[in-house]
Design an enzyme around this catalytic site. Sequence first.
Site, PDB file in Angstrom:
ATOM      1  CB  ALA A 106     -70.208 -25.085  72.721  1.00 21.86           C
ATOM      2  CE  LYS A 107     -78.031 -22.535  72.128  1.00 17.10           C
ATOM      3  NZ  LYS A 107     -78.042 -21.690  70.922  1.00 17.10           N
TER       4      LYS A 107
END
Length: 419
Positions: A106-107
């Site tokens: 994720a980011k």
Amino acid sequence: MSLMESPLYQDAVKQLEESASIMGLDPNIMERLKYPKRALQVAVPIRLDDGTVKTFQGFRVQHNMTLGPGKGGIRFHPKVDLSETAGLAMLMTFKCALVGLPLGGAKGGISVDPSTLSRQELQALTRRYTTEINMIVGPNIDIPAPDIGTDGQTMAWFMDTYSQLKGYTVPGVVTGKPITVGGSLGRAEATGKGVAFCVNFAAEKMGMKIGSNTTVAIHGFGKVGVPAAEDLRDQGAKIVAISDVSGAVYNKDGIDIDKASSFTKRGGLLKDLPNVEHISNAELLALDVDILIPAAIDGVITEENADTVKAKMIAEGANGPLTKEAIEIIAKKGTFIIPDILCNAGGVIVSYFEWVQGLQNFFWDLDQINSKLHDILKDAFENVYEAHQEYKVDMKKAAFIAAFKRLMRAMRYRGLFPG
Ligand code: GLU
């Protein structure tokens, strides 16, 4: 910009497709990996110190969660957009898979220049952003961490806001926290330490001995560059050049790393550092050194300047500092490239340790952390090197192949819902 349009996302997809076809990745799995699982764009309005209201754009993208909860940093930088965040989330999926963590990719981020905001404004920004993405994060869902422009204080505000919403303290919602609020020993230096470990593993393969004859240039003397410089300096290497946004500095006998880091930590810019030769960032990248560590941001070495690079080894401390085209040009010259998803994985590995410690409320000592970090990186390095030899591909493609092998097995076992 639409979800998949940015150069970083396109680069990641191209690398995925190429490595996938070399290793024979199941096309059905590749089809799924090309798209992020979930992307959230939020408005983050805050009241500035002058009383006016300003709205920033915030993002959180979860690329793949087959191996576990999403994991990845939060970036505060003017260049942040939905598509770049999605590309970085994809790289986190491959990074976590490569080093064997039970975590997905994720980011997140906000399009903002944090240096233009006061401490109070940054706190408001972080707390409002947390509130806006709160429904898709959590210790079992998605666990943010620091990235460019964010730090332990940002994570403490994030954790506090999330905990206020829940009504009890939830240390496991973020990693990279200060030690007193549930952070892990060694997390702050972990990415740089991991870079130094990988440099040693690569040197061994190249028959290079790290010592007083080894010269190193570091592009980006910050959260990753400083601890990497300290570790390599402690092993006797000469750090001949370092840089920041203001420019680069050079000293053929080695820069005094402690002086330089206390100067920059007090807010000094390298362009004002005394007793060194001042050069440009482009000159630093082209220095004839043994090891070049691009540890700042993506896209610094492209097909335009790849030919100027003379280093024997490149350790990708940042995420995506070399474009796909640059890697192809440089790998052909015989330069040993340690790819980002391996080279800078130290940060997420110790983040994983922090998450586990937070869930158990039981904390480990530094030796234990650093020795586990070393062992995980060593295993991953050997896996990548094996793929590099077996498939006769550059180390970047080899890293993708090694990551896909693990991910493919897990995705096959879990299958496709609803079947
Ligand atoms: N932002 C770092 C990275 O790009 C660390 C992520 C984490 O610790 O979750 O790998």
